[in-house]
Design a protein around this motif. Structure first.
Motif, PDB file in Angstrom:
ATOM      1  N   ALA A 182      23.776  34.444  44.171  1.00 13.21           N
ATOM      2  CA  ALA A 182      24.043  33.096  44.665  1.00 13.21           C
ATOM      3  C   ALA A 182      24.886  33.122  45.919  1.00 13.21           C
ATOM      4  CB  ALA A 182      24.741  32.275  43.584  1.00 13.21           C
ATOM      5  N   GLY A 183      25.527  34.238  46.219  1.00 12.79           N
ATOM      6  CA  GLY A 183      26.338  34.353  47.424  1.00 12.79           C
ATOM      7  C   GLY A 183      27.127  35.640  47.377  1.00 12.79           C
ATOM      8  N   ALA A 184      27.604  36.065  48.545  1.00 14.66           N
ATOM      9  CA  ALA A 184      28.395  37.285  48.610  1.00 14.66           C
ATOM     10  C   ALA A 184      29.681  37.134  47.816  1.00 14.66           C
ATOM     11  CB  ALA A 184      28.707  37.637  50.061  1.00 14.66           C
ATOM     12  N   GLY A 185      30.181  35.951  47.725  1.00 17.27           N
ATOM     13  CA  GLY A 185      31.402  35.747  46.965  1.00 17.27           C
ATOM     14  C   GLY A 185      31.230  36.106  45.502  1.00 17.27           C
ATOM     15  N   ALA A 186      30.061  35.793  44.919  1.00 21.92           N
ATOM     16  CA  ALA A 186      29.822  36.136  43.519  1.00 21.92           C
ATOM     17  C   ALA A 186      29.776  37.644  43.321  1.00 21.92           C
ATOM     18  CB  ALA A 186      28.521  35.495  43.042  1.00 21.92           C
ATOM     19  N   LEU A 187      29.093  38.333  44.256  1.00 20.30           N
ATOM     20  CA  LEU A 187      29.019  39.793  44.144  1.00 20.30           C
ATOM     21  C   LEU A 187      30.382  40.420  44.342  1.00 20.30           C
ATOM     22  CD1 LEU A 187      25.701  40.656  46.023  1.00 20.30           C
ATOM     23  CD2 LEU A 187      26.111  40.529  43.566  1.00 20.30           C
ATOM     24  N   MET A 188      31.141  39.891  45.299  1.00 19.02           N
ATOM     25  CA  MET A 188      32.461  40.448  45.534  1.00 19.02           C
ATOM     26  C   MET A 188      33.362  40.217  44.321  1.00 19.02           C
ATOM     27  SD  MET A 188      32.348  42.003  48.338  1.00 19.02           S
ATOM     28  CE  MET A 188      34.096  42.358  48.452  1.00 19.02           C
ATOM     29  N   ALA A 189      33.218  39.055  43.680  1.00 16.62           N
ATOM     30  CA  ALA A 189      34.005  38.805  42.471  1.00 16.62           C
ATOM     31  C   ALA A 189      33.624  39.789  41.366  1.00 16.62           C
ATOM     32  CB  ALA A 189      33.796  37.366  41.996  1.00 16.62           C
ATOM     33  N   LEU A 190      32.301  40.090  41.261  1.00 15.90           N
ATOM     34  CA  LEU A 190      31.857  41.059  40.268  1.00 15.90           C
ATOM     35  C   LEU A 190      32.402  42.455  40.584  1.00 15.90           C
ATOM     36  CD1 LEU A 190      30.138  41.626  37.781  1.00 15.90           C
ATOM     37  CD2 LEU A 190      28.180  41.980  39.312  1.00 15.90           C
ATOM     38  N   ILE A 191      32.392  42.807  41.869  1.00 19.17           N
ATOM     39  CA  ILE A 191      32.915  44.124  42.261  1.00 19.17           C
ATOM     40  C   ILE A 191      34.404  44.217  41.962  1.00 19.17           C
ATOM     41  CG2 ILE A 191      33.373  45.598  44.258  1.00 19.17           C
ATOM     42  CD1 ILE A 191      30.739  44.678  45.445  1.00 19.17           C
ATOM     43  N   GLU A 192      35.150  43.142  42.281  1.00 20.57           N
ATOM     44  CA  GLU A 192      36.585  43.157  42.029  1.00 20.57           C
ATOM     45  C   GLU A 192      36.894  43.285  40.540  1.00 20.57           C
ATOM     46  OE1 GLU A 192      39.082  43.376  44.068  1.00 20.57           O
ATOM     47  OE2 GLU A 192      37.720  43.462  45.789  1.00 20.57           O
ATOM     48  N   GLU A 193      36.122  42.592  39.726  1.00 24.23           N
ATOM     49  CA  GLU A 193      36.351  42.693  38.288  1.00 24.23           C
ATOM     50  C   GLU A 193      36.065  44.112  37.784  1.00 24.23           C
ATOM     51  OE1 GLU A 193      34.830  40.640  34.097  1.00 24.23           O
ATOM     52  OE2 GLU A 193      33.979  40.017  36.037  1.00 24.23           O
ATOM     53  N   ARG A 194      34.958  44.684  38.264  1.00 21.38           N
ATOM     54  CA  ARG A 194      34.621  46.055  37.859  1.00 21.38           C
ATOM     55  C   ARG A 194      35.661  47.034  38.394  1.00 21.38           C
ATOM     56  NH1 ARG A 194      28.575  47.646  38.930  1.00 21.38           N
ATOM     57  NH2 ARG A 194      28.369  45.957  37.412  1.00 21.38           N
ATOM     58  N   LYS A 195      36.159  46.766  39.577  1.00 22.23           N
ATOM     59  CA  LYS A 195      37.184  47.646  40.154  1.00 22.23           C
ATOM     60  C   LYS A 195      38.461  47.608  39.309  1.00 22.23           C
ATOM     61  CE  LYS A 195      39.918  48.271  44.377  1.00 22.23           C
ATOM     62  NZ  LYS A 195      40.199  47.737  45.724  1.00 22.23           N
ATOM     63  N   ARG A 196      38.846  46.430  38.849  1.00 27.13           N
ATOM     64  CA  ARG A 196      40.040  46.321  38.012  1.00 27.13           C
ATOM     65  C   ARG A 196      39.848  47.064  36.685  1.00 27.13           C
ATOM     66  NH1 ARG A 196      39.971  40.974  39.905  1.00 27.13           N
ATOM     67  NH2 ARG A 196      38.942  40.306  37.987  1.00 27.13           N
ATOM     68  N   ASN A 197      38.666  46.904  36.066  1.00 28.07           N
ATOM     69  CA  ASN A 197      38.424  47.551  34.770  1.00 28.07           C
ATOM     70  C   ASN A 197      38.427  49.070  34.896  1.00 28.07           C
ATOM     71  OD1 ASN A 197      38.183  45.023  33.594  1.00 28.07           O
ATOM     72  ND2 ASN A 197      35.962  44.959  33.850  1.00 28.07           N
ATOM     73  N   LEU A 198      37.736  49.590  35.920  1.00 27.08           N
ATOM     74  CA  LEU A 198      37.681  51.045  36.090  1.00 27.08           C
ATOM     75  C   LEU A 198      39.023  51.595  36.550  1.00 27.08           C
ATOM     76  CD1 LEU A 198      34.171  51.397  37.786  1.00 27.08           C
ATOM     77  CD2 LEU A 198      34.770  51.760  35.392  1.00 27.08           C
ATOM     78  N   SER A 234      23.285  45.786  53.893  1.00 29.49           N
ATOM     79  CA  SER A 234      23.961  44.618  53.329  1.00 29.49           C
ATOM     80  C   SER A 234      24.608  44.980  52.014  1.00 29.49           C
ATOM     81  CB  SER A 234      22.942  43.492  53.116  1.00 29.49           C
ATOM     82  OG  SER A 234      21.946  43.894  52.177  1.00 29.49           O
ATOM     83  N   LEU A 235      25.338  44.021  51.469  1.00 33.83           N
ATOM     84  CA  LEU A 235      25.994  44.252  50.194  1.00 33.83           C
ATOM     85  C   LEU A 235      24.980  44.534  49.094  1.00 33.83           C
ATOM     86  CD1 LEU A 235      28.653  44.264  48.616  1.00 33.83           C
ATOM     87  CD2 LEU A 235      28.394  41.806  48.274  1.00 33.83           C
ATOM     88  N   GLU A 236      23.829  43.850  49.161  1.00 32.11           N
ATOM     89  CA  GLU A 236      22.799  44.089  48.162  1.00 32.11           C
ATOM     90  C   GLU A 236      22.188  45.473  48.322  1.00 32.11           C
ATOM     91  OE1 GLU A 236      23.015  41.495  50.075  1.00 32.11           O
ATOM     92  OE2 GLU A 236      23.379  39.787  48.741  1.00 32.11           O
ATOM     93  N   ASP A 257      32.134  49.221  55.580  1.00 34.64           N
ATOM     94  CA  ASP A 257      31.509  49.034  54.271  1.00 34.64           C
ATOM     95  C   ASP A 257      32.316  49.806  53.218  1.00 34.64           C
ATOM     96  OD1 ASP A 257      29.456  47.528  55.389  1.00 34.64           O
ATOM     97  OD2 ASP A 257      28.290  49.336  55.851  1.00 34.64           O
ATOM     98  N   TRP A 258      32.660  49.097  52.153  1.00 33.18           N
ATOM     99  CA  TRP A 258      33.394  49.737  51.049  1.00 33.18           C
ATOM    100  C   TRP A 258      32.638  49.517  49.752  1.00 33.18           C
ATOM    101  CZ3 TRP A 258      37.863  52.647  50.713  1.00 33.18           C
ATOM    102  CH2 TRP A 258      38.561  52.843  51.903  1.00 33.18           C
ATOM    103  N   THR A 259      32.473  50.588  48.980  1.00 34.79           N
ATOM    104  CA  THR A 259      31.855  50.524  47.649  1.00 34.79           C
ATOM    105  C   THR A 259      32.809  51.172  46.650  1.00 34.79           C
ATOM    106  OG1 THR A 259      30.678  52.598  48.055  1.00 34.79           O
ATOM    107  CG2 THR A 259      29.489  50.552  48.541  1.00 34.79           C
ATOM    108  N   LEU A 260      32.508  51.004  45.367  1.00 39.34           N
ATOM    109  CA  LEU A 260      33.409  51.526  44.334  1.00 39.34           C
ATOM    110  C   LEU A 260      33.429  53.047  44.288  1.00 39.34           C
ATOM    111  CD1 LEU A 260      32.792  49.068  41.373  1.00 39.34           C
ATOM    112  CD2 LEU A 260      34.633  49.072  43.055  1.00 39.34           C
ATOM    113  N   ILE A 261      32.349  53.707  44.754  1.00 44.07           N
ATOM    114  CA  ILE A 261      32.359  55.172  44.754  1.00 44.07           C
ATOM    115  C   ILE A 261      33.384  55.710  45.744  1.00 44.07           C
ATOM    116  CG2 ILE A 261      30.555  55.426  46.484  1.00 44.07           C
ATOM    117  CD1 ILE A 261      29.521  57.824  44.967  1.00 44.07           C
ATOM    118  N   ASP A 262      33.725  54.889  46.791  1.00 46.99           N
ATOM    119  CA  ASP A 262      34.740  55.332  47.752  1.00 46.99           C
ATOM    120  C   ASP A 262      36.103  55.500  47.071  1.00 46.99           C
ATOM    121  OD1 ASP A 262      32.843  55.240  49.750  1.00 46.99           O
ATOM    122  OD2 ASP A 262      33.269  53.155  50.247  1.00 46.99           O
TER     123      ASP A 262
END
Length: 531
Positions: free
Chosen positions: A112-128, A221-223, A253-258
């Motif tokens: 639905a938007g980059a904000g949703a994906l970024m929120a998902l990434i942030e949540e996964r980043k906090r959990n890991l 892109s983020l996707e 570009d930053w991903t969780l593997i970084d």
């Protein structure tokens, strides 16, 4: 009456079957909503079914609609759906006649938007991160000069060519490429499997184990980079025993593997530069160090040479070193003759003193002294023997006195022992008679039991025991051959016999059955009626 039943319909409405009505509704819905875009949150997603289709729901704060993605459309998605993700689905609405439900068949799906994906990434980043996967203390240093480099990337893109070209320019080493998909469905699992596969290689095996890994992908892109935010990829990078460089996307570009990698490179080319040094620079540095080492060695040798020369100048000459020992040697040689003469004179004087003590009168005096000492010792020995004899006589007298009183004590003890023995004999006779009577009763009882169990009691009732030539009882007639000698034991003795053929024996008489008198009377009455 017939006209009444013909006009019982309440109206003139057309009558449909259930299937016709369901089919009509399905066509109406599909024609009205042939292509729609729906925004909502994914709910109830459990991954693709075993058939490859995915079933879940889209919902907002007030409503909910079932959704399905067929296998062909699911494989074309750019990212994998996840529970709670807000998406925009494009497809058509249809119904399922079997259960009177409607659903949307999704053809394309996008966030639905980059904000949703970024929120998902942030949540996964906090959990890991809470699990410690991003802890800086877990990160390892890269080897200075690796012999083998493992690269996880697409084999057809420009990334692998840039990495190989940069490594060849800087310091050519052995490069192993594990080809994977870097975007689309299943790409995250392939990257994770590649990292685990490199770590599973045995050192010294047929395929060399890399000293460092590079996970690389070009920008997008983020996707497009979504696969490198996959939890499986992050966990595989954190668990890697081989130092890992993350080179995904551009510098921004930053991903969780970084966060999970040991080192993050801004670009794939930068990762190659981090992995190996420049060979020319190393050679120049080695040459500079070698020149400095040679200069330092020459300077140190000159310094040591000067020190040795200074020490040589401080040392005395050979004549000066030998002058004092040579003088001591001459003095010793001069005093040797005088020392020998003095030593001979001293030995002669000692001999003369010893010879003066060897006169006959001196020897006679010594012998007299020895004889006197010997006489005194003999006197002491005689006195000691006399004391021992006196003590022995006293002990013998005491023993004789004690022995004189022994007969009286022996008589008393003998009388007591005799009385005790008589009592024991009386008790023994009584005990023996009692034991014999008890044993006789027991033997009689055992004899009665033995007689009751003996086979001879059976023989007295008219039976006999047949024994073969070895005097063993015969229990079966088939065990005897015709003409075999047997013995038959009766109650009053044994007799001999010879076996014969069973066909020669006369058949036993058939006992005549007793007929009741009532039956005889009945038979008589029947015969009378016949005649």
């Amino acid at each position: 009456m017939s006209s009444f039943f013909e006009n019982d319909s309440p109206s003139n409405l057309t009558e449909y079957s259930v299937s016709e009505l369901s089919g009509s509704i399905k066509r109406t819905v599909e024609n009205a909503f042939d292509q729609v875009r729906v925004r909502g949150e994914i709910s109830g997603y459990r991954g693709p079914h075993s058939s490859g289709h995915a079933y879940f729901s889209l919902k907002d704060d007030r409503s909910r609609i079932d959704a399905v993605i067929w296998k062909g459309s699911f494989s074309r998605l750019k990212f994998r759906p996840e529970e709670g993700m807000e998406v925009i689905a494009t497809g058509k609405v249809t119904t399922f006649p079997g259960s009177s439900k409607y659903q949307i068949v999704i053809e394309t799906l996008e966030p639905a938007g980059a904000g949703a994906l970024m929120a998902l990434i942030e949540e996964r980043k906090r959990n890991l991160g809470a699990e410690g996967l991003f802890d800086p203390n877990r990160k390892r240093r890269l080897p200075f000069l690796p012999r083998v480099i493992g690269v996880v990337t697409s084999p057809t893109g420009a990334v692998i060519r840039d990495i190989l070209h940069r490594i060849a320019d800087r310091f050519p080493v052995h490069v192993l490429v594990w080809p994977v998909k870097v975007q689309g469905d299943g790409s995250g699992e392939e990257v994770a499997n590649a990292i685990r596969g490199f770590n599973a290689l045995e050192p010294g095996g047929l395929l060399p184990r890399p000293d460092v890994l590079i996970v690389a992908r070009g920008g997008g892109s983020l996707e497009d980079l979504w696969s490198f935010n996959d939890e499986a990829v992050v966990r595989a990078a954190a668990a890697s025993d081989i130092p890992l460089i993350s080179a995904v996307g551009h510098e921004t570009d930053w991903t969780l593997i970084d966060y999970a990698a040991d080192v993050r490179a801004p670009t794939p080319t930068g990762a190659a530069e981090m992995a190996v040094p420049v060979k020319g620079e190393l050679q120049a540095q080695i040459a500079s160090l070698a020149a400095r080492l040679q200069t330092c060695t020459s300077r140190q040798m000159d310094h040591r040479r000067q020190g040795v020369r200074a020490l040589v100048r401080a040392l005395p000459s050979l004549d000066q070193l030998l002058a004092l020992p040579r003088r001591r040697f001459d003095e010793a040689a001069a005093g040797l003759g005088r020392g020998l003469e003095l030593n001979t004179l001293n030995k002669r004087r000692a001999f003369e003193r010893t010879a003066a003590d060897l006169r006959p009168d001196v020897l006679s005096n010594r012998i007299a002294e020895r004889r006197q000492v010997l006489s005194e010792r003999m006197v002491r020995a005689e006195r000691r023997v006399e004391r021992l004899l006196s003590d022995s006589h006293k002990r013998v007298s005491n023993a004789e006195t004690s022995l004189r009183s022994v007969p009286n004590r022996l008589k008393v003890q003998t009388a007591r022992a005799r009385d005790r023995l008589a009592n024991l004999v009386r008790h023994a006779d009584t005990a023996v008679r009692h034991k014999l009577a008890q044993t006789s009763r027991a033997v009689a009882a055992q004899d009665r039991v033995l007689q009751s169990l003996s086979y001879k009691n059976v023989l007295r009732r008219g039976y006999a025991v047949i024994r073969d030539e070895a005097d063993k009882p015969v229990s079966l007639a088939s065990s005897l051959q015709p003409g075999a000698a047997v013995s038959i034991e009766f109650a009053d003795g044994r007799v001999g016999a010879v076996t014969g053929d069973s066909g020669d024996l006369p058949s036993p008489p058939v006992p005549k059955k007793k007929v009741p008198k009532s039956a005889e009377l009945a038979a008589t009455s029947k015969q009378g009626t016949l005649f």
